[in-house]
Write an enzyme that holds these catalytic residues in place. Structure first.
Site, mmCIF file in Angstrom:
data_model
loop_
_atom_site.group_PDB
_atom_site.id
_atom_site.type_symbol
_atom_site.label_atom_id
_atom_site.label_comp_id
_atom_site.label_asym_id
_atom_site.label_seq_id
_atom_site.Cartn_x
_atom_site.Cartn_y
_atom_site.Cartn_z
ATOM 1 C CG ASP A 1 -4.900 8.607 -12.630
ATOM 2 O OD1 ASP A 1 -5.093 8.387 -11.156
ATOM 3 O OD2 ASP A 1 -5.627 8.849 -13.384
ATOM 4 C CD GLU B 1 -3.935 3.635 -1.348
ATOM 5 O OE1 GLU B 1 -4.722 2.806 -1.378
ATOM 6 O OE2 GLU B 1 -2.855 4.142 -0.489
ATOM 7 C CG HIS C 1 -7.224 12.049 -9.353
ATOM 8 N ND1 HIS C 1 -7.504 11.110 -10.256
ATOM 9 C CD2 HIS C 1 -7.644 11.679 -8.139
ATOM 10 C CE1 HIS C 1 -7.965 10.016 -9.491
ATOM 11 N NE2 HIS C 1 -8.107 10.412 -8.224
ATOM 12 C CG ASP D 1 -2.065 0.974 1.237
ATOM 13 O OD1 ASP D 1 -3.101 0.875 1.127
ATOM 14 O OD2 ASP D 1 -1.536 2.213 1.385
ATOM 15 C CG ASN E 1 -4.567 11.544 -5.694
ATOM 16 O OD1 ASN E 1 -4.035 11.636 -6.868
ATOM 17 N ND2 ASN E 1 -5.377 10.529 -5.239
HETATM 18 P P1 GH3 Z 1 -1.742 5.453 4.153
HETATM 19 O O1 GH3 Z 1 -0.308 5.679 4.106
HETATM 20 O O2 GH3 Z 1 -2.388 5.213 5.372
HETATM 21 O O3 GH3 Z 1 -2.067 4.530 3.268
HETATM 22 O O4 GH3 Z 1 -2.430 6.952 3.476
HETATM 23 P P2 GH3 Z 1 -3.100 7.147 1.993
HETATM 24 O O5 GH3 Z 1 -3.290 8.539 1.946
HETATM 25 O O6 GH3 Z 1 -2.529 6.210 1.157
HETATM 26 O O7 GH3 Z 1 -4.353 6.257 2.259
HETATM 27 P P3 GH3 Z 1 -5.906 6.693 2.256
HETATM 28 O O8 GH3 Z 1 -6.582 5.486 1.827
HETATM 29 O O9 GH3 Z 1 -6.304 7.531 3.172
HETATM 30 O O10 GH3 Z 1 -5.859 7.362 0.772
HETATM 31 C C1 GH3 Z 1 -5.694 6.599 -0.427
HETATM 32 C C2 GH3 Z 1 -5.691 7.799 -1.622
HETATM 33 O O11 GH3 Z 1 -5.604 6.860 -3.077
HETATM 34 C C3 GH3 Z 1 -7.002 8.483 -1.645
HETATM 35 C C4 GH3 Z 1 -7.616 7.844 -3.009
HETATM 36 O O12 GH3 Z 1 -8.070 9.249 -3.718
HETATM 37 C C5 GH3 Z 1 -6.111 7.658 -3.991
HETATM 38 N N1 GH3 Z 1 -6.481 6.724 -4.828
HETATM 39 C C6 GH3 Z 1 -7.069 5.581 -5.106
HETATM 40 N N2 GH3 Z 1 -7.093 5.035 -6.252
HETATM 41 C C7 GH3 Z 1 -6.468 6.034 -7.053
HETATM 42 C C8 GH3 Z 1 -6.456 6.292 -8.643
HETATM 43 O O13 GH3 Z 1 -6.750 5.473 -9.516
HETATM 44 N N3 GH3 Z 1 -5.834 7.272 -8.936
HETATM 45 C C9 GH3 Z 1 -5.558 8.282 -7.971
HETATM 46 N N4 GH3 Z 1 -4.925 9.539 -8.720
HETATM 47 N N5 GH3 Z 1 -5.587 8.276 -6.784
HETATM 48 C C10 GH3 Z 1 -6.290 7.197 -6.306
HETATM 49 MG MG MG Z 2 -1.854 4.102 1.031
HETATM 50 MG MG MG Z 3 -5.003 2.090 0.776
#
Ligand code: GH3
Ligand code: MG
Ligand code: MG
Ligand code: MG
Length: 308
Positions: free
Chosen positions: A199, A225, A195, A182, A190
């Site tokens: 990506d 992610e 965003h 992760d 982001n």
């Molecule tokens: P942590 O270290 O605790 O994992 O923090 P984090 O910010 O990585 O975790 P959190 O679950 O709070 O946020 C995950 C982020 O990943 C939020 C979401 O918008 C982003 N994300 C998920 N899928 C995609 C994607 O396909 N593209 C983009 N640009 N962002 C994504």
């Molecule tokens: Mg994360």
């Molecule tokens: Mg996550």
């Protein structure tokens, strides 16, 4: 178009060959069913004009053999002196497509062969359509199994793959590992770069991990992610080493931004080895997930193994 003539009577065989040749057919003429069968097994022939009564192998038996074989469809026309419908039924049941009575009227033979070619043309068109559909189906299956952004397998293919791997491991009494990966604080990426840039980072991380994995390892997007890797034949120690190597791969990645800045990310990993002979994969994924949470709680950018 090639045509096969099977006729034991020499004079009839000559008349047939000459007529067919004059209509533009490329004729191969043989004198019994067995010889005809040999030609058919050797060459692709689509049209057959066969006499009914011949030594060794008769016309209907030849048709039966053709229908039982797996070859491209051969349109078979039987030549017969029998006019009674019981015999005609017998010939059609044996697999003949049509029949013509001897002595034959050349114009009728030519017209009946025209019917045969029409049917073969339809067959070819159909075969082409089936090919196209199969190709399209293959493409759709690939699309359905792949994550378009990360260009690796998606959650659905992960579940299929781990089902396969765990069953194989149970059969072979071998072990496999699961690595949950992760990205740390990805929300901040982001928020800071947008965003679209996020990506690009995700796709770069996926490419780097796919490139770093071993030949029998498989990597998938688990969601958001988060990625997951299956690694067969691992011990707890070797799996931890692999996790450590992947962590470094992510940490050393630089993704160039428009303004020249290089975006850097780290990832936390949780890894777990399935006990030898276990076919239940859900528990291993659960352990790896718990280990991942432990890595997050311990400060991120690290690998945790369960059980230790
Ligand atoms: P942590 O270290 O605790 O994992 O923090 P984090 O910010 O990585 O975790 P959190 O679950 O709070 O946020 C995950 C982020 O990943 C939020 C979401 O918008 C982003 N994300 C998920 N899928 C995609 C994607 O396909 N593209 C983009 N640009 N962002 C994504
Ligand atoms: Mg994360
Ligand atoms: Mg996550
Ligand atoms: Mg005969």
């Amino acid at each position: 178009m090639k045509i096969l003539v099977a006729e034991d009577d020499r004079a009839t065989r000559l008349i047939l060959s000459r007529a067919l040749g004059s209509w533009g057919y490329d004729v191969i003429a043989v004198s019994d069913g067995e010889e005809a069968w040999q030609v058919l097994s050797r060459e692709k022939m689509r049209l057959l004009v066969s006499d009914w009564e011949m030594p060794r192998l008769e016309g209907p038996d030849l048709c039966r053999r053709i229908r039982q074989a797996s070859m491209a469809y051969v349109y078979a026309l039987l030549l017969t002196t029998h006019k009674d419908s019981d015999r005609i039924v017998e010939g059609l049941d044996a697999g003949a497509d049509d029949f013509i009575t001897k002595p034959f009227n050349p114009a009728e033979l030519r017209a009946r062969l025209g019917v045969g070619r029409r049917i073969l043309d339809l067959q070819d068109e159909l075969a082409l359509k089936v090919d196209e559909l199969e190709r399209a189906n293959g493409q759709l299956a690939k699309i359905a199994a792949t994550d378009p952004l990360m260009n690796i397998g998606n959650r659905r293919s992960f579940e299929l793959a781990i089902g396969r791997v765990s069953q194989k491991a149970a059969r072979e009494e071998s072990r496999y590992g699961v690595l949950m990966i992760d990205i740390d604080h990805f929300k901040q990426v982001n928020d800071r770069y947008g965003h679209a840039m996020g990506d690009r980072v995700l796709s770069a991380v996926a490419a780097a991990l796919a490139n770093a994995k071993g030949p029998s390892d498989e990597v998938f997007r688990y969601g958001g992610e988060e990625l997951v890797m299956i690694s067969p034949g691992q011990t707890a120690a070797s799996l931890h080493d692999l996790g450590e190597r992947l962590r470094e791969v992510v940490a050393s990645l630089r993704v160039a931004c428009q303004d020249g800045e290089a975006i850097r990310v780290t990832a936390s990993l949780g890894v777990a080895v399935a006990p030898a002979g276990s076919a239940r994969w859900e528990a291993v994924v659960e352990y790896a997930d718990q280990a991942l949470y432990a890595s997050k709680n311990a400060g991120r950018n690290r690998v945790t193994s369960i059980p230790r």
